[in-house]
Design a protein around this motif. Structure first.
Motif, PDB file in Angstrom:
ATOM      1  N   SER A 283       0.825  -1.003   0.140  1.00  0.00           N
ATOM      2  CA  SER A 283       0.052  -0.107   0.008  1.00  0.00           C
ATOM      3  C   SER A 283       0.946   1.120  -0.089  1.00  0.00           C
ATOM      4  O   SER A 283       0.470   2.304  -0.803  1.00  0.00           O
ATOM      5  CB  SER A 283      -0.896   0.012   1.267  1.00  0.00           C
ATOM      6  N   ASP A 284       1.873   1.215   0.823  1.00  0.00           N
ATOM      7  CA  ASP A 284       2.872   2.462   0.933  1.00  0.00           C
ATOM      8  C   ASP A 284       3.577   2.524  -0.591  1.00  0.00           C
ATOM      9  O   ASP A 284       3.589   3.715  -1.144  1.00  0.00           O
ATOM     10  CB  ASP A 284       3.843   2.402   1.859  1.00  0.00           C
ATOM     11  N   TRP A 285       3.971   1.411  -1.185  1.00  0.00           N
ATOM     12  CA  TRP A 285       4.564   1.285  -2.595  1.00  0.00           C
ATOM     13  C   TRP A 285       3.709   2.004  -3.421  1.00  0.00           C
ATOM     14  O   TRP A 285       4.062   3.184  -4.451  1.00  0.00           O
ATOM     15  CB  TRP A 285       4.669  -0.098  -2.840  1.00  0.00           C
ATOM     16  N   ALA A 286       2.276   1.682  -3.488  1.00  0.00           N
ATOM     17  CA  ALA A 286       1.339   2.171  -4.485  1.00  0.00           C
ATOM     18  C   ALA A 286       1.156   3.627  -4.095  1.00  0.00           C
ATOM     19  O   ALA A 286       0.998   4.335  -5.092  1.00  0.00           O
ATOM     20  CB  ALA A 286       0.046   1.422  -4.249  1.00  0.00           C
ATOM     21  N   TYR A 287       1.228   4.099  -2.941  1.00  0.00           N
ATOM     22  CA  TYR A 287       1.056   5.505  -2.709  1.00  0.00           C
ATOM     23  C   TYR A 287       2.069   6.302  -3.459  1.00  0.00           C
ATOM     24  O   TYR A 287       1.866   7.744  -3.950  1.00  0.00           O
ATOM     25  CB  TYR A 287       0.886   5.858  -1.117  1.00  0.00           C
ATOM     26  N   ASN A 288       3.445   5.929  -3.127  1.00  0.00           N
ATOM     27  CA  ASN A 288       4.469   6.483  -3.741  1.00  0.00           C
ATOM     28  C   ASN A 288       4.280   6.583  -5.426  1.00  0.00           C
ATOM     29  O   ASN A 288       4.579   7.419  -6.006  1.00  0.00           O
ATOM     30  CB  ASN A 288       5.677   5.768  -3.622  1.00  0.00           C
ATOM     31  N   GLU A 289       3.707   5.328  -6.245  1.00  0.00           N
ATOM     32  CA  GLU A 289       3.572   5.127  -7.602  1.00  0.00           C
ATOM     33  C   GLU A 289       2.409   6.283  -7.875  1.00  0.00           C
ATOM     34  O   GLU A 289       2.577   6.885  -9.068  1.00  0.00           O
ATOM     35  CB  GLU A 289       3.192   3.703  -7.790  1.00  0.00           C
ATOM     36  N   LEU A 290       1.580   6.529  -6.988  1.00  0.00           N
ATOM     37  CA  LEU A 290       0.475   7.372  -7.502  1.00  0.00           C
ATOM     38  C   LEU A 290       0.942   8.706  -7.344  1.00  0.00           C
ATOM     39  O   LEU A 290       0.634   9.352  -8.399  1.00  0.00           O
ATOM     40  CB  LEU A 290      -0.855   7.222  -6.157  1.00  0.00           C
ATOM     41  N   LYS A 291       1.673   9.267  -6.487  1.00  0.00           N
ATOM     42  CA  LYS A 291       2.219  10.404  -6.637  1.00  0.00           C
ATOM     43  C   LYS A 291       3.155  10.870  -7.888  1.00  0.00           C
ATOM     44  O   LYS A 291       3.154  11.588  -8.493  1.00  0.00           O
ATOM     45  CB  LYS A 291       3.188  10.681  -5.272  1.00  0.00           C
ATOM     46  N   SER A 292       4.117   9.579  -8.329  1.00  0.00           N
ATOM     47  CA  SER A 292       4.740   9.797  -9.505  1.00  0.00           C
ATOM     48  C   SER A 292       3.656   9.917 -10.547  1.00  0.00           C
ATOM     49  O   SER A 292       4.025  10.595 -11.692  1.00  0.00           O
ATOM     50  CB  SER A 292       5.830   8.533  -9.546  1.00  0.00           C
ATOM     51  N   LEU A 293       2.601   9.038 -10.571  1.00  0.00           N
ATOM     52  CA  LEU A 293       1.577   9.218 -11.675  1.00  0.00           C
ATOM     53  C   LEU A 293       1.106  10.431 -11.908  1.00  0.00           C
ATOM     54  O   LEU A 293       0.834  11.083 -12.991  1.00  0.00           O
ATOM     55  CB  LEU A 293       0.533   8.221 -11.339  1.00  0.00           C
ATOM     56  N   LEU A 294       0.547  11.161 -10.838  1.00  0.00           N
ATOM     57  CA  LEU A 294       0.254  12.586 -10.873  1.00  0.00           C
ATOM     58  C   LEU A 294       1.155  13.567 -11.376  1.00  0.00           C
ATOM     59  O   LEU A 294       0.651  14.387 -12.109  1.00  0.00           O
ATOM     60  CB  LEU A 294      -0.155  13.001  -9.415  1.00  0.00           C
ATOM     61  N   SER A 295       2.431  13.435 -10.873  1.00  0.00           N
ATOM     62  CA  SER A 295       3.301  14.300 -11.488  1.00  0.00           C
ATOM     63  C   SER A 295       3.734  13.912 -12.907  1.00  0.00           C
ATOM     64  O   SER A 295       3.915  15.015 -13.726  1.00  0.00           O
ATOM     65  CB  SER A 295       4.864  13.967 -10.879  1.00  0.00           C
ATOM     66  N   TYR A 296       3.644  12.681 -13.493  1.00  0.00           N
ATOM     67  CA  TYR A 296       3.886  12.628 -14.681  1.00  0.00           C
ATOM     68  C   TYR A 296       2.779  13.197 -15.704  1.00  0.00           C
ATOM     69  O   TYR A 296       2.824  13.661 -16.608  1.00  0.00           O
ATOM     70  CB  TYR A 296       3.898  11.019 -14.827  1.00  0.00           C
ATOM     71  N   ALA A 297       1.499  12.999 -15.279  1.00  0.00           N
ATOM     72  CA  ALA A 297       0.336  13.592 -15.657  1.00  0.00           C
ATOM     73  C   ALA A 297       0.352  15.112 -15.941  1.00  0.00           C
ATOM     74  O   ALA A 297       0.223  15.783 -17.064  1.00  0.00           O
ATOM     75  CB  ALA A 297      -0.923  13.367 -15.365  1.00  0.00           C
ATOM     76  N   LYS A 298       0.799  15.687 -14.931  1.00  0.00           N
ATOM     77  CA  LYS A 298       0.940  17.247 -14.961  1.00  0.00           C
ATOM     78  C   LYS A 298       2.103  17.622 -15.740  1.00  0.00           C
ATOM     79  O   LYS A 298       2.009  18.687 -16.434  1.00  0.00           O
ATOM     80  CB  LYS A 298       1.196  17.593 -13.575  1.00  0.00           C
ATOM     81  N   GLU A 299       3.367  16.835 -16.080  1.00  0.00           N
ATOM     82  CA  GLU A 299       4.426  17.157 -16.741  1.00  0.00           C
ATOM     83  C   GLU A 299       4.100  17.057 -18.139  1.00  0.00           C
ATOM     84  O   GLU A 299       4.826  17.808 -19.051  1.00  0.00           O
ATOM     85  CB  GLU A 299       5.693  16.339 -16.303  1.00  0.00           C
ATOM     86  N   THR A 300       3.440  15.876 -18.368  1.00  0.00           N
ATOM     87  CA  THR A 300       3.045  15.777 -19.773  1.00  0.00           C
ATOM     88  C   THR A 300       1.540  16.434 -20.329  1.00  0.00           C
ATOM     89  O   THR A 300       1.477  16.370 -21.652  1.00  0.00           O
ATOM     90  CB  THR A 300       2.822  14.299 -20.117  1.00  0.00           C
ATOM     91  N   GLY A 301       0.909  16.955 -19.550  1.00  0.00           N
ATOM     92  CA  GLY A 301      -0.479  17.549 -19.902  1.00  0.00           C
ATOM     93  C   GLY A 301      -1.327  16.615 -19.974  1.00  0.00           C
ATOM     94  O   GLY A 301      -2.532  17.138 -20.648  1.00  0.00           O
ATOM     95  N   ARG A 302      -1.267  15.474 -19.574  1.00  0.00           N
ATOM     96  CA  ARG A 302      -2.430  14.313 -19.769  1.00  0.00           C
ATOM     97  C   ARG A 302      -3.321  14.522 -18.496  1.00  0.00           C
ATOM     98  O   ARG A 302      -2.979  14.912 -17.152  1.00  0.00           O
ATOM     99  CB  ARG A 302      -1.883  13.038 -19.902  1.00  0.00           C
TER     100      ARG A 302
END
Length: 332
Positions: free
Chosen positions: A249-268
């Protein structure tokens, strides 16, 4: 003499029993005749429905009512009915946690609302099935048709469902690009394309799930207790499994933060990003946390690597392999 006496006495008695009514004394004649007896039904009551309740039965009835009243007064209170929560309320704790880590609450609320789904424990349930495999056989407690949606990637498919000829065409149409990757990372084009073929069929199968829903659901499913209702077969190692699920669950939370950052950087828009049941994304199926380290932007026109673009995905695979031991000498 005695015989005569008794004979006379019997005659008198016999005749006395047959005296006509008009000759009987008035006091005797005024006695009313006996009424015939009413037939009594087998139950013992002439009119059972109107018979009074015996005093003993009334006492028993009163005692029974008293016992029931005492039982009702001393019984533990019934648990309150579980309140149904909305999708927004279900995601609220996770949104608050992400907001505390610097993400914009309004954007988070819009993203999770767009999912139109609460967190699903089946995502972590599938992970728990894999974690339990060294100890026994577990499975999602779902109909087969629903299990398929949460199945892990199937790498037994032949080249990801695309033909080898299709892979060759990708290399031919991007020959100069792949030659540049080989010079920079030492990884030949057939290896890079083979990885993309196996992972997603070179982009044709980008995942059956929504990456935000998958990672968000695992981030909020942090205990074995949350998983057991959707998984059958986990009959032992409960403490170890609980610890393992908390770690995932902790691992997934960190991956979720990375996903949010990726979406913001790519404009998706983050709620539109497809992924695997474990949250891997793109043509190369990177976990979001790998993109900042291994992602390569093949065009200066884009601000950040986008693993849904073929050239960026191919370059990212080449960089990943070179960082994990690929050497030019290994190339035939």
């Amino acid at each position: 003499v005695l015989a005569v006496f008794w004979g006379v006495a019997l005659c008198v008695l016999w005749n006395g029993l047959h005296i006509p009514d008009e000759n009987m004394p008035r006091a005797v004649a005024s006695v009313p005749a006996l009424q015939p007896l009413t037939a009594v039904p087998p139950s013992g009551l002439a009119h059972e429905e109107s018979a009074p309740v015996p005093r003993e039965n009334a006492r028993i009835a009163n005692d029974s009512a008293s016992i029931q009243a005492v039982a009702a007064a001393t019984a533990p209170p019934s648990p309150p009915a579980r309140k149904k929560i909305t999708v927004a309320e279900a995601w609220a704790p996770l949104i608050a946690r992400l907001a505390a880590d610097g993400f914009t609450p309004s954007r988070l609320e819009a993203a999770f609302a767009a999912l139109s789904s609460p967190p699903l424990p089946e995502f972590m349930g599938q992970k728990a099935v894999a974690l339990y495999s060294p100890y026994g056989t577990a499975a999602l407690a779902l109909p087969d048709a629903e299990k398929a949606a949460f199945a892990p990637p199937d790498y037994s498919r032949n080249a990801g469902g695309v033909s080898v000829a299709a892979g060759r065409r990708v290399i031919t149409n991007n020959k100069q690009f792949f030659e540049g990757l080989f010079k920079r990372y030492g990884v030949p084009a057939p290896i890079i394309v083979a990885v993309m073929m196996v992972e997603t069929g070179i982009g044709q199968n980008l995942g059956k799930q929504n990456a935000l829903l998958a990672l968000g659901s695992m981030a909020v499913t942090s205990s074995l207790e949350q998983v057991l209702p959707v998984v059958s077969g986990i009959t032992s190692r409960h403490e170890e499994m609980d610890d393992a699920i908390k770690a995932r669950s902790d691992w997934a939370y960190n991956e979720l933060k990375s996903l949010l950052s990726y979406a913001k950087e790519t404009g998706r828009e983050v709620w539109t990003i497809p992924g695997s049941v474990y949250g891997a994304i793109g043509i190369c199926q990177f976990m979001p946390s790998n993109i900042p380290e291994y992602g390569v932007c093949a065009s200066k026109k884009r601000p950040a690597p986008d693993v849904f673009i073929l050239t960026d995905a191919a370059a990212s695979i080449a960089k990943y392999l070179s960082r994990h031991g690929w050497k030019k000498a290994l190339t035939p």
